[in-house]
Design a protein around this motif. Structure first.
Motif, mmCIF file in Angstrom:
data_model
loop_
_atom_site.group_PDB
_atom_site.id
_atom_site.type_symbol
_atom_site.label_atom_id
_atom_site.label_comp_id
_atom_site.label_asym_id
_atom_site.label_seq_id
_atom_site.Cartn_x
_atom_site.Cartn_y
_atom_site.Cartn_z
ATOM 1 N N SER A 116 1.104 6.230 -7.037
ATOM 2 C CA SER A 116 -0.131 7.171 -7.357
ATOM 3 C C SER A 116 0.248 8.391 -7.385
ATOM 4 O O SER A 116 -0.164 9.508 -8.252
ATOM 5 C CB SER A 116 -1.038 7.038 -6.368
ATOM 6 O OG SER A 116 -1.901 5.646 -6.258
ATOM 7 N N VAL B 86 1.073 -1.248 0.117
ATOM 8 C CA VAL B 86 -0.102 0.008 -0.068
ATOM 9 C C VAL B 86 1.056 1.247 0.180
ATOM 10 O O VAL B 86 0.450 2.069 -0.631
ATOM 11 C CB VAL B 86 -1.074 -0.114 1.283
ATOM 12 C CG1 VAL B 86 -1.641 1.176 1.295
ATOM 13 C CG2 VAL B 86 -2.060 -1.318 0.947
ATOM 14 N N TYR C 271 -6.769 7.567 -3.776
ATOM 15 C CA TYR C 271 -5.814 6.893 -3.166
ATOM 16 C C TYR C 271 -5.277 7.586 -1.788
ATOM 17 O O TYR C 271 -4.774 6.834 -0.647
ATOM 18 C CB TYR C 271 -4.439 6.768 -3.999
ATOM 19 C CG TYR C 271 -3.689 7.816 -4.248
ATOM 20 C CD1 TYR C 271 -2.739 8.416 -3.637
ATOM 21 C CD2 TYR C 271 -4.271 8.779 -5.580
ATOM 22 C CE1 TYR C 271 -2.112 9.709 -3.899
ATOM 23 C CE2 TYR C 271 -3.612 9.875 -5.796
ATOM 24 C CZ TYR C 271 -2.400 10.238 -4.924
ATOM 25 O OH TYR C 271 -1.947 11.270 -5.384
ATOM 26 N N LYS D 200 -8.579 4.046 6.962
ATOM 27 C CA LYS D 200 -9.377 4.948 5.802
ATOM 28 C C LYS D 200 -10.267 5.860 6.149
ATOM 29 O O LYS D 200 -10.712 5.947 7.096
ATOM 30 C CB LYS D 200 -10.215 3.721 5.051
ATOM 31 C CG LYS D 200 -11.103 2.869 5.679
ATOM 32 C CD LYS D 200 -11.794 1.958 5.044
ATOM 33 C CE LYS D 200 -12.282 0.756 5.677
ATOM 34 N NZ LYS D 200 -12.939 -0.491 4.901
ATOM 35 N N ILE E 275 -9.659 -1.294 -0.874
ATOM 36 C CA ILE E 275 -8.439 -1.332 -1.801
ATOM 37 C C ILE E 275 -8.437 -2.823 -2.522
ATOM 38 O O ILE E 275 -9.108 -3.833 -2.251
ATOM 39 C CB ILE E 275 -7.388 -1.150 -1.038
ATOM 40 C CG1 ILE E 275 -7.178 -2.529 0.130
ATOM 41 C CG2 ILE E 275 -7.042 0.096 -0.523
ATOM 42 C CD1 ILE E 275 -5.562 -2.512 0.615
ATOM 43 N N ASP F 45 -4.326 3.677 -8.944
ATOM 44 C CA ASP F 45 -5.057 4.075 -7.714
ATOM 45 C C ASP F 45 -5.562 2.422 -7.432
ATOM 46 O O ASP F 45 -6.468 2.044 -8.146
ATOM 47 C CB ASP F 45 -5.979 5.021 -8.031
ATOM 48 C CG ASP F 45 -6.682 5.424 -6.806
ATOM 49 O OD1 ASP F 45 -6.982 4.806 -5.865
ATOM 50 O OD2 ASP F 45 -7.527 6.505 -6.717
ATOM 51 N N ILE F 46 -5.375 2.323 -6.168
ATOM 52 C CA ILE F 46 -5.690 0.806 -5.475
ATOM 53 C C ILE F 46 -7.061 0.939 -5.072
ATOM 54 O O ILE F 46 -7.682 -0.090 -4.593
ATOM 55 C CB ILE F 46 -4.751 0.398 -4.558
ATOM 56 C CG1 ILE F 46 -4.566 1.160 -3.392
ATOM 57 C CG2 ILE F 46 -3.301 -0.110 -5.086
ATOM 58 C CD1 ILE F 46 -3.935 0.576 -2.235
ATOM 59 N N THR F 47 -7.741 2.171 -4.935
ATOM 60 C CA THR F 47 -9.130 2.368 -4.536
ATOM 61 C C THR F 47 -9.974 2.517 -5.937
ATOM 62 O O THR F 47 -11.223 2.728 -5.424
ATOM 63 C CB THR F 47 -9.236 3.297 -3.793
ATOM 64 O OG1 THR F 47 -9.082 4.740 -4.351
ATOM 65 C CG2 THR F 47 -7.959 3.638 -2.572
ATOM 66 N N HIS G 200 0.831 3.999 -2.940
ATOM 67 C CA HIS G 200 0.772 5.405 -2.740
ATOM 68 C C HIS G 200 1.856 6.176 -3.390
ATOM 69 O O HIS G 200 1.376 7.327 -3.916
ATOM 70 C CB HIS G 200 0.601 5.730 -1.361
ATOM 71 C CG HIS G 200 0.198 7.051 -0.694
ATOM 72 N ND1 HIS G 200 0.993 8.051 -1.007
ATOM 73 C CD2 HIS G 200 -1.161 7.652 -0.519
ATOM 74 C CE1 HIS G 200 0.366 9.309 -0.590
ATOM 75 N NE2 HIS G 200 -0.891 8.835 -0.212
#
Length: 343
Positions: free
Chosen positions: A108, A101, A152, A166, A173, A116-118, A105
């Motif tokens: 990103s 993560v 992110y 979060k 994620i 973007d992992i979200t 970030h």
């Protein structure tokens, strides 16, 4: 053109073995299933039965551990527990998840949010998630609602704990553009620890290679042409001590009212990309980085993606969809790889 293709893997790199001039050395291969795909470890040097057994146990254990931590399909995984939680407080995770993560970030930030992992809520909304939905563009209000959960910067990592938190309970994620490459890097690390110098590790199209193949040559890596049928080789590069990843938009899409919608969602805009960049191949030192950067460059498109590759010194090979056939672009770092004489 097919309406929709269920294949989830968009990675087009395939390792091939060159035709050597001398008799092939001993090659040992370990293969199996993991992360919804197949993995293969080729070792181009002799191994005793004892070292083989040790290697099999450690490789299987390493991959299983990463899958157990990062999979969104395993309900008790760290990622699944984080996603299911409605808490905005710190949630303990494994070192590997926190590391992933944190690295995501940073990527990103480097790509201006193209990686973007979200982005999962938008992927699901557009019909490319695990649930079966109508393959049609969603309403603007639905896109806006999903996009409110994406970003992110809504996820925070503290690897001294290690833990994640979060900003919204409904943020979640997805490390699928990192986990396979991360597992490949972990396996390569195990091989390095065991003083194995000639190997090729592949998992779901993510590659990491070292030394030489069984013919004593550089490993030959075939890059696939991004056609609907697949299987055609566009070019072959010979490499050693590198990782390779390819991301493409040609195996997962749908067509609605004559418009093609890719599975590649730009979280910044809430919609699939619309440019003509069909695939990106990245060569890097680490497979996790190559995996994630290939995805980011594909989202950015031919102009912005190439500008980033040039600025950051990334070895990237672009294949573009033209009116007739495909075109190609190489970053200076990739062109240097292809023009180097074999050592």
């Amino acid at each position: 053109m097919r309406l929709y293709q269920l294949a989830t893997a968009v990675l087009a790199c395939v390792a091939i073995t060159g035709c050597g001039k001398r008799e092939s050395a001993v090659e040992y291969e370990l293969s199996g299933s993991a992360m919804g795909t197949r993995y293969s470890v080729k070792i181009a040097e002799p191994l005793t039965a004892e070292r083989r057994a040790l290697l099999e146990r450690r490789i299987d254990g390493a991959i299983a551990g990463i899958e157990q931590a990062m999979s969104t399909y395993i309900v008790e995984s760290d990622v699944s527990r984080f996603n299911a939680s409605d808490s905005t407080g710190w949630i303990e995770v494994s070192d590997s998840v926190c590391e992933a993560v944190t690295a995501a970030h940073e990527l990103s930030e480097m790509t201006g949010g193209a990686f973007d992992i979200t982005v999962g809520p938008l992927v699901n909304l557009w019909g490319f998630g695990p649930e079966t939905v109508e393959l049609a563009p969603p309403a603007p209000a639905e896109i806006a609602a999903a996009q409110a959960r994406v970003g992110y910067r809504r996820v925070h990592a503290d690897c001294s704990r290690p833990a994640l938190r979060k900003d919204r309970p409904d943020v979640y994620i997805d490390l699928s553009s990192w986990a396979k490459g991360f597992a490949v890097d972990r396996v390569a690390g195990l091989l390095d620890e065991l003083a194995i110098g000639n190997y090729l590790v592949e998992l779901g199209g993510e590659l990491r290679l070292s030394g030489r193949n069984a013919q004593g040559e550089l490993w030959a890596i075939a890059i696939e042409k991004p056609s609907d049928n697949g299987g055609d080789v566009q070019m072959v590069v010979r490499l050693t001590d590198r990782a390779v990843s390819t991301s493409g938009d040609y195996r997962n899409y749908f067509v609605h009212d004559g418009q093609r919608y890719s599975h590649l969602i730009d979280g910044r805009h809430g919609r699939p990309v619309t440019h003509n960049l069909a695939s990106v191949t990245v060569v890097a030192d680490r497979a996790a980085f190559a995996d994630a950067v290939a995805t980011a460059l594909l989202v950015l498109g031919p102009e912005d993606g190439m500008a980033l590759a040039v600025r950051e010194g990334i070895a990237a090979y672009f294949q573009l969809r033209l009116e007739e056939g495909f075109g190609e672009q190489m970053s200076p770092a990739f062109e240097a790889l292809t023009s180097k004489p074999a050592p």
